[in-house]
Design a protein around this motif. Sequence first.
Motif, PDB file in Angstrom:
ATOM      1  N   GLY A   6       0.771  -1.221   0.000  1.00 42.41           N
ATOM      2  CA  GLY A   6       0.000   0.000   0.000  1.00 42.41           C
ATOM      3  C   GLY A   6       0.803   1.273   0.000  1.00 42.41           C
ATOM      4  O   GLY A   6       0.245   2.371   0.002  1.00 42.41           O
ATOM      5  N   LYS A   7       2.135   1.174  -0.044  1.00 39.12           N
ATOM      6  CA  LYS A   7       2.974   2.354   0.100  1.00 39.12           C
ATOM      7  C   LYS A   7       3.313   3.041  -1.218  1.00 39.12           C
ATOM      8  O   LYS A   7       3.661   4.231  -1.221  1.00 39.12           O
ATOM      9  N   TYR A   8       3.212   2.343  -2.352  1.00 40.45           N
ATOM     10  CA  TYR A   8       3.792   2.874  -3.589  1.00 40.45           C
ATOM     11  C   TYR A   8       2.837   2.694  -4.750  1.00 40.45           C
ATOM     12  O   TYR A   8       2.056   1.739  -4.803  1.00 40.45           O
ATOM     13  N   GLY A   9       2.916   3.645  -5.711  1.00 38.63           N
ATOM     14  CA  GLY A   9       2.074   3.589  -6.887  1.00 38.63           C
ATOM     15  C   GLY A   9       2.798   3.002  -8.089  1.00 38.63           C
ATOM     16  O   GLY A   9       4.021   2.865  -8.098  1.00 38.63           O
ATOM     17  N   ARG A  10       2.057   2.725  -9.152  1.00 39.85           N
ATOM     18  CA  ARG A  10       2.600   2.038 -10.322  1.00 39.85           C
ATOM     19  C   ARG A  10       3.445   2.940 -11.220  1.00 39.85           C
ATOM     20  O   ARG A  10       4.031   2.465 -12.192  1.00 39.85           O
ATOM     21  N   GLY A  11       3.550   4.230 -10.897  1.00 32.43           N
ATOM     22  CA  GLY A  11       4.330   5.138 -11.725  1.00 32.43           C
ATOM     23  C   GLY A  11       5.254   6.022 -10.932  1.00 32.43           C
ATOM     24  O   GLY A  11       5.309   7.234 -11.128  1.00 32.43           O
ATOM     25  N   GLN A  12       6.003   5.436  -9.977  1.00 35.86           N
ATOM     26  CA  GLN A  12       7.032   6.151  -9.234  1.00 35.86           C
ATOM     27  C   GLN A  12       6.452   7.302  -8.416  1.00 35.86           C
ATOM     28  O   GLN A  12       6.957   8.423  -8.407  1.00 35.86           O
ATOM     29  N   LEU A  13       5.356   6.995  -7.731  1.00 35.08           N
ATOM     30  CA  LEU A  13       4.748   7.910  -6.767  1.00 35.08           C
ATOM     31  C   LEU A  13       4.521   7.170  -5.453  1.00 35.08           C
ATOM     32  O   LEU A  13       4.239   5.963  -5.451  1.00 35.08           O
ATOM     33  N   TRP A  14       4.631   7.902  -4.352  1.00 32.96           N
ATOM     34  CA  TRP A  14       4.344   7.337  -3.039  1.00 32.96           C
ATOM     35  C   TRP A  14       2.883   7.589  -2.671  1.00 32.96           C
ATOM     36  O   TRP A  14       2.322   8.636  -2.993  1.00 32.96           O
ATOM     37  N   LEU A  15       2.295   6.631  -1.970  1.00 33.80           N
ATOM     38  CA  LEU A  15       0.902   6.754  -1.547  1.00 33.80           C
ATOM     39  C   LEU A  15       0.779   7.157  -0.086  1.00 33.80           C
ATOM     40  O   LEU A  15      -0.330   7.265   0.441  1.00 33.80           O
ATOM     41  N   GLU A  16       1.886   7.364   0.569  1.00 32.77           N
ATOM     42  CA  GLU A  16       1.911   7.917   1.912  1.00 32.77           C
ATOM     43  C   GLU A  16       3.203   8.697   2.100  1.00 32.77           C
ATOM     44  O   GLU A  16       4.184   8.492   1.380  1.00 32.77           O
ATOM     45  N   GLY A  17       3.200   9.599   3.079  1.00 26.28           N
ATOM     46  CA  GLY A  17       4.359  10.428   3.323  1.00 26.28           C
ATOM     47  C   GLY A  17       5.399   9.736   4.178  1.00 26.28           C
ATOM     48  O   GLY A  17       5.276   8.542   4.506  1.00 26.28           O
ATOM     49  N   PRO A  18       6.444  10.469   4.576  1.00 26.10           N
ATOM     50  CA  PRO A  18       7.530   9.872   5.353  1.00 26.10           C
ATOM     51  C   PRO A  18       7.056   9.300   6.678  1.00 26.10           C
ATOM     52  O   PRO A  18       6.126   9.799   7.312  1.00 26.10           O
ATOM     53  N   GLU A  19       7.738   8.266   7.106  1.00 20.21           N
ATOM     54  CA  GLU A  19       7.358   7.564   8.334  1.00 20.21           C
ATOM     55  C   GLU A  19       7.984   8.211   9.565  1.00 20.21           C
ATOM     56  O   GLU A  19       9.050   8.824   9.490  1.00 20.21           O
ATOM     57  N   ALA A  20       7.317   8.034  10.692  1.00 19.55           N
ATOM     58  CA  ALA A  20       7.882   8.430  11.976  1.00 19.55           C
ATOM     59  C   ALA A  20       8.852   7.356  12.454  1.00 19.55           C
ATOM     60  O   ALA A  20       8.921   6.259  11.886  1.00 19.55           O
ATOM     61  N   ARG A  21       9.575   7.661  13.503  1.00 20.20           N
ATOM     62  CA  ARG A  21      10.543   6.697  14.034  1.00 20.20           C
ATOM     63  C   ARG A  21       9.871   5.391  14.448  1.00 20.20           C
ATOM     64  O   ARG A  21      10.436   4.305  14.309  1.00 20.20           O
ATOM     65  N   ASN A  22       8.645   5.494  14.941  1.00 20.65           N
ATOM     66  CA  ASN A  22       7.958   4.322  15.479  1.00 20.65           C
ATOM     67  C   ASN A  22       6.825   3.830  14.585  1.00 20.65           C
ATOM     68  O   ASN A  22       5.932   3.113  15.047  1.00 20.65           O
ATOM     69  N   THR A  23       6.795   4.205  13.311  1.00 13.27           N
ATOM     70  CA  THR A  23       5.732   3.752  12.418  1.00 13.27           C
ATOM     71  C   THR A  23       5.836   2.245  12.214  1.00 13.27           C
ATOM     72  O   THR A  23       6.894   1.734  11.830  1.00 13.27           O
ATOM     73  N   ALA A  24       4.751   1.527  12.486  1.00 10.05           N
ATOM     74  CA  ALA A  24       4.745   0.076  12.297  1.00 10.05           C
ATOM     75  C   ALA A  24       4.875  -0.258  10.819  1.00 10.05           C
ATOM     76  O   ALA A  24       4.488   0.522   9.947  1.00 10.05           O
ATOM     77  N   GLU A  25       5.416  -1.432  10.521  1.00  3.79           N
ATOM     78  CA  GLU A  25       5.715  -1.817   9.145  1.00  3.79           C
ATOM     79  C   GLU A  25       4.491  -1.767   8.243  1.00  3.79           C
ATOM     80  O   GLU A  25       4.575  -1.324   7.095  1.00  3.79           O
ATOM     81  N   ASP A  26       3.350  -2.208   8.740  1.00  3.31           N
ATOM     82  CA  ASP A  26       2.144  -2.261   7.908  1.00  3.31           C
ATOM     83  C   ASP A  26       1.244  -1.045   8.086  1.00  3.31           C
ATOM     84  O   ASP A  26       0.155  -0.996   7.520  1.00  3.31           O
ATOM     85  N   ALA A  27       1.670  -0.060   8.875  1.00  7.34           N
ATOM     86  CA  ALA A  27       0.842   1.114   9.138  1.00  7.34           C
ATOM     87  C   ALA A  27       1.037   2.159   8.046  1.00  7.34           C
ATOM     88  O   ALA A  27       2.086   2.237   7.405  1.00  7.34           O
ATOM     89  N   ASN A  28       0.011   2.979   7.829  1.00  5.29           N
ATOM     90  CA  ASN A  28       0.095   4.106   6.902  1.00  5.29           C
ATOM     91  C   ASN A  28       0.549   5.327   7.688  1.00  5.29           C
ATOM     92  O   ASN A  28      -0.097   5.751   8.646  1.00  5.29           O
ATOM     93  N   ALA A  29       1.675   5.912   7.282  1.00  8.06           N
ATOM     94  CA  ALA A  29       2.255   7.031   8.021  1.00  8.06           C
ATOM     95  C   ALA A  29       1.372   8.267   8.005  1.00  8.06           C
ATOM     96  O   ALA A  29       1.552   9.174   8.831  1.00  8.06           O
ATOM     97  N   ASP A  30       0.395   8.340   7.098  1.00  5.05           N
ATOM     98  CA  ASP A  30      -0.485   9.514   7.013  1.00  5.05           C
ATOM     99  C   ASP A  30      -1.661   9.437   7.970  1.00  5.05           C
ATOM    100  O   ASP A  30      -2.292  10.461   8.278  1.00  5.05           O
ATOM    101  N   THR A  31      -1.993   8.246   8.447  1.00  9.27           N
ATOM    102  CA  THR A  31      -3.197   8.040   9.246  1.00  9.27           C
ATOM    103  C   THR A  31      -3.279   8.939  10.486  1.00  9.27           C
ATOM    104  O   THR A  31      -4.342   9.523  10.753  1.00  9.27           O
ATOM    105  N   PRO A  32      -2.199   9.093  11.271  1.00  7.11           N
ATOM    106  CA  PRO A  32      -2.321   9.936  12.466  1.00  7.11           C
ATOM    107  C   PRO A  32      -2.663  11.390  12.170  1.00  7.11           C
ATOM    108  O   PRO A  32      -3.103  12.127  13.075  1.00  7.11           O
ATOM    109  N   PHE A  33      -2.499  11.829  10.926  1.00  7.23           N
ATOM    110  CA  PHE A  33      -2.730  13.229  10.577  1.00  7.23           C
ATOM    111  C   PHE A  33      -4.092  13.456   9.920  1.00  7.23           C
ATOM    112  O   PHE A  33      -4.416  14.585   9.553  1.00  7.23           O
ATOM    113  N   ASN A  34      -4.869  12.387   9.764  1.00  8.45           N
ATOM    114  CA  ASN A  34      -6.224  12.487   9.212  1.00  8.45           C
ATOM    115  C   ASN A  34      -6.233  13.198   7.859  1.00  8.45           C
ATOM    116  O   ASN A  34      -7.093  14.058   7.588  1.00  8.45           O
ATOM    117  N   LEU A  35      -5.304  12.857   7.009  1.00 12.96           N
ATOM    118  CA  LEU A  35      -5.220  13.458   5.680  1.00 12.96           C
ATOM    119  C   LEU A  35      -6.216  12.804   4.729  1.00 12.96           C
ATOM    120  O   LEU A  35      -6.610  11.648   4.932  1.00 12.96           O
TER     121      LEU A  35
END
Length: 455
Positions: free
Chosen positions: A374-403
């Motif tokens: 779920g992290k990457y798109g088919r044309g060299q785009l990311w589907l979530e922003g940079p991770e925090a130090r404690n972001t779980a492997e399967d977590a979406n880094a954008d979720t805590p910010f309600n984007l």
Amino acid sequence: MNLKLKISAALVILIAGSAAWLHHSPPELFHVGSNYTAKIVCTNVFMLNRDPDEVLRVDVQAPGNPFLKIMKVAVDREHGIVRAGLFGFIGNGLAVYRSGTGCAAVPDGNIAQALKYQFHPEPIPAPAADADWPQGSKMSLNEKVDKVIQQDALTGPAMRGVAVISHGKLIAQRYAPGFNQDTPLLGWSMTKTVNAALVGLQVGAGKLALDQDHFWDTNDGREKIKLADLLAMTPGIEFNENYGDVSDVTRMLFLEPDMASFTHNKPLQHPPGTFWNYSTGTSVLLSRIWMNTVEKDALSFPRTHLFAPLGMSSAFIEADESGVITGGSYMYATVQDWARFGQFLLQDGVWNGQQILPAGYVDMMHTVVPASKGKYGRGQLWLEGPEARNTAEDANADTPFNLPKDIYWMQGHDMQIIAIIPSQQLVVVRMGLTPDELYYQPQALVAEIIKALQQ
């Protein structure tokens, strides 16, 4: 000779011998660092007209790598050459400037080879200062958004430039001291997304196809790799993207004169299309593939077919020593020109009413690659922003910010960021020199901008 003098003489001989050995046969890591230093200083001096001592101090040494702190450079302005090394003589760093194609590291010392690949670009008219963005550079200031981007905690450490585009208009911008709206900035891996758009131009022209699979003349499985696999970072080729040592990516960028051939010769590790592995080498391969389909003037193709139509007058992508555009790393542009490209994606590849990319191509670019979790798109785009130090492997880094769920990102080393949100008609650009280990998350900045726009 007494014992003390003998020991002193032996130490002098040992030190002199070690210095001579380091000069002629430096460890590969020193060679990587020296070529990196020479390359960065070369571009900033000859393409951006910056002071070499300032570039060495602010761009090369500031992030904190200890052995870069003892790098010295020598600039030959007459011949467009920069040499670099630890203490000035260990590492043999070398880079050369070429018109149109910028600077290239020259790890094998073959300057004449690198100089073959240059052209004299026709200037792209600069946006008019008295015309509204994007045709011009005039801002329609939103004071609430401006207050958001003035907050250092939100823009992050070592920010160099921020721009906010809402409904196709520039509504806020900010620059650090020493930088302004006319300063081209290195996008690092945001270049990958631009390179994917260059592939898309050739797809639209019928010269490439996503299901095309004849890029390898082998019988070891690589011949099954499709263009779509390369764009999605799922070709299955072995490639180590770790920047902490002499890895595939640092070797390719700073020790190999022909980056595309280096990656092309890497073995297959996984069946094509089944395993996601982020790889700058894959992007360089894509550069060579689309360049091979251009009948003439491939080096000027990005400028004539993409930057000029979008009015990106500051933008340029550099080529390596072998003349292949380094489509994974080396694009420079002003903050506003990076924003123009982000807006171009937001508008599904349309600019001034002209469908420049094939219809549906941008949608493909940000369609999820299942193997990326779920992290990457088919044309060299990311589907979530940079991770925090404690972001779980399967977590979406954008979720805590309600984007918004439809957000997608261009991302580059040292926190170069473009956030694109179609549902908000919003593009946010943030450029800087912020090491990844600081775990700065621009999601907070984007979230606060959205709140300000809703007030």
